[in-house]
Design a protein around this motif. Structure first.
Motif, short mmCIF file in Angstrom:
data_model
loop_
_atom_site.label_atom_id
_atom_site.label_comp_id
_atom_site.label_asym_id
_atom_site.label_seq_id
_atom_site.Cartn_x
_atom_site.Cartn_y
_atom_site.Cartn_z
N MET A 1 0.81 -1.20 -0.01
CA MET A 1 -0.19 0.15 -0.16
C MET A 1 0.95 1.28 0.00
N SER A 2 0.64 2.05 -0.84
CA SER A 2 1.26 3.65 -1.03
C SER A 2 1.20 4.44 0.31
N LYS A 3 2.23 4.85 0.71
CA LYS A 3 2.21 5.51 1.79
C LYS A 3 2.72 6.94 1.40
N ARG A 4 2.13 8.20 1.96
CA ARG A 4 2.39 9.50 1.35
C ARG A 4 2.38 10.47 2.51
N TYR A 5 3.25 11.33 2.68
CA TYR A 5 3.59 12.27 3.67
C TYR A 5 4.27 13.68 3.03
N PHE A 6 3.87 14.72 4.27
CA PHE A 6 4.16 16.07 3.78
C PHE A 6 5.31 16.40 4.43
N ILE A 7 6.60 16.59 4.39
CA ILE A 7 7.49 17.27 5.19
C ILE A 7 7.39 18.67 5.25
N THR A 8 7.54 18.97 6.55
CA THR A 8 7.53 20.28 6.75
C THR A 8 8.66 20.58 7.82
N GLY A 9 8.92 21.97 8.18
CA GLY A 9 9.92 22.07 9.01
C GLY A 9 9.62 23.13 9.93
N THR A 10 10.54 23.67 11.10
CA THR A 10 10.28 24.41 12.28
C THR A 10 10.71 25.85 11.48
N ASP A 11 11.33 26.00 10.36
CA ASP A 11 11.81 27.22 9.76
C ASP A 11 12.42 26.86 8.41
N THR A 12 12.94 27.89 7.82
CA THR A 12 13.77 27.39 6.42
C THR A 12 15.18 27.30 6.95
N GLU A 13 15.78 26.49 5.95
CA GLU A 13 17.30 26.32 6.16
C GLU A 13 17.56 25.24 7.37
N GLU B 1 7.78 17.73 -0.22
CA GLU B 1 8.45 18.43 0.72
C GLU B 1 7.77 20.11 0.21
N GLY B 2 7.54 20.83 1.56
CA GLY B 2 7.06 22.06 1.45
C GLY B 2 8.34 23.20 1.33
N ALA B 3 8.16 24.12 1.60
CA ALA B 3 8.96 25.18 1.48
C ALA B 3 8.98 26.08 2.86
N GLY B 4 10.12 26.21 3.45
CA GLY B 4 9.82 26.91 4.70
C GLY B 4 9.25 26.29 5.85
N GLY B 5 8.50 26.91 6.56
CA GLY B 5 7.80 26.24 7.78
C GLY B 5 6.34 26.01 7.30
N TRP B 6 5.59 25.61 8.34
CA TRP B 6 4.04 25.21 7.97
C TRP B 6 3.32 26.33 7.40
N CYS B 7 3.39 27.47 7.69
CA CYS B 7 2.50 28.82 7.47
C CYS B 7 3.15 29.84 6.40
N VAL B 8 3.77 29.15 5.39
CA VAL B 8 4.34 29.78 4.18
C VAL B 8 3.20 30.25 3.13
N PRO B 9 3.19 31.46 2.79
CA PRO B 9 2.13 31.81 2.04
C PRO B 9 2.26 31.48 0.58
N LEU B 10 1.16 31.23 -0.34
CA LEU B 10 1.04 30.94 -1.76
C LEU B 10 0.50 32.10 -2.37
N ASN B 11 -0.32 32.78 -1.59
CA ASN B 11 -0.95 34.05 -2.32
C ASN B 11 -1.73 34.68 -1.12
N HIS B 12 -2.61 35.84 -1.74
CA HIS B 12 -3.21 36.43 -0.46
C HIS B 12 -4.20 35.67 0.39
#
Length: 226
Positions: free
Chosen positions: A1-13, A117-128
């Motif tokens: 069975m396929s497993k899928r996850y979102f990778i986030t971080g506490t900050d960028t870099e 994989e996301g970019a930066g942390g959990w609450c990075v904006p995509l748009n307004h």
């Protein structure tokens, strides 16, 4: 069975890509098929093949069977700045729905383990109106949190955990990545994180002379994810 996850971080870099590539390598060593997605990447370089991002290329190297770059990183932004600002300046549409759709194209490959994989942390904006976390929400993905071990990491980690829970998603696990060799009381901070984060610790990555996927994989436990 396929497993899928979102990778986030506490900050960028703080090593999201390092950990994601390590987890994919650990899965490959077990004989599993793998796929990685970096739906939006800012800080891409111009190459004869088009814009390319270092993090996305690292994920591509750990995909088995191989995946085309455009599947792994559908939105490439040249400026190494916040994605929503780069997208606006470069006239690139950026929405959670489009990014989620791009992820689903990779999901259709049915790899044993797929990491987004996301970019930066959990609450990075995509748009307004939208955040990058809205992609994880739309896809209903469990989350792996990479904690950059440096001063302030406990607060950043616990706030991230609360935000993930408030968005209705499961924290599947977390990884401690020692990004600051001069951090005081590393062991004590790590013990506090283990006590307060209600999810399995998938590994503690020390400062490595060569932090490639193989070296990082040796410090990770992929079993809880697969």
């Amino acid at each position: 069975m396929s497993k899928r996850y979102f990778i986030t971080g506490t900050d960028t870099e703080i090593g999201k890509t390092t950990v994601a590539a390590g987890l994919l390598r650990a899965a490959r060593v077990r004989g599993l098929t793998t796929a990685g997605v970096k739906p939006v990447a800012a800080g891409c370089e111009r190459t004869p093949e088009g814009l390319r991002n270092e993090d996305a290329l690292a994920l591509q190297a750990e995909c088995e069977p191989p995946l085309a770059y455009d599947l792994i990183n559908p939105v490439t932004l040249e400026a190494a700045i916040a994605p929503h600002i780069a997208a606006r300046e470069e006239n690139v549409p950026l929405t959670a729905q489009a990014l989620a759709g791009a992820c689903r194209q990779v999901f259709d490959r049915q790899a044993d383990l797929t990491l987004v994989e996301g970019a930066g942390g959990w609450c990075v904006p995509l748009n307004h109106q939208e955040l990058l976390s809205d992609v994880a929400i739309a896809l209903r993905l469990p989350v792996v949190l990479v904690v950059g071990m440096r001063l302030g990491c406990i607060n950043h980690a616990l706030l991230s955990c609360r935000a993930i829970a408030a968005d209705g998603l499961q924290l599947a696990g977390w990884v401690a990545n020692h990004v600051d060799p001069d951090m005081g009381r590393q062991a004590e901070n790590l013990a506090t994180l283990r006590q307060l984060i209600q999810a399995p610790c998938l590994g503690v990555v020390p400062r490595l002379a060569k932090a490639d996927a193989a070296a990082v994989a040796a410090h990770l436990e992929v079993s809880p994810l697969v």
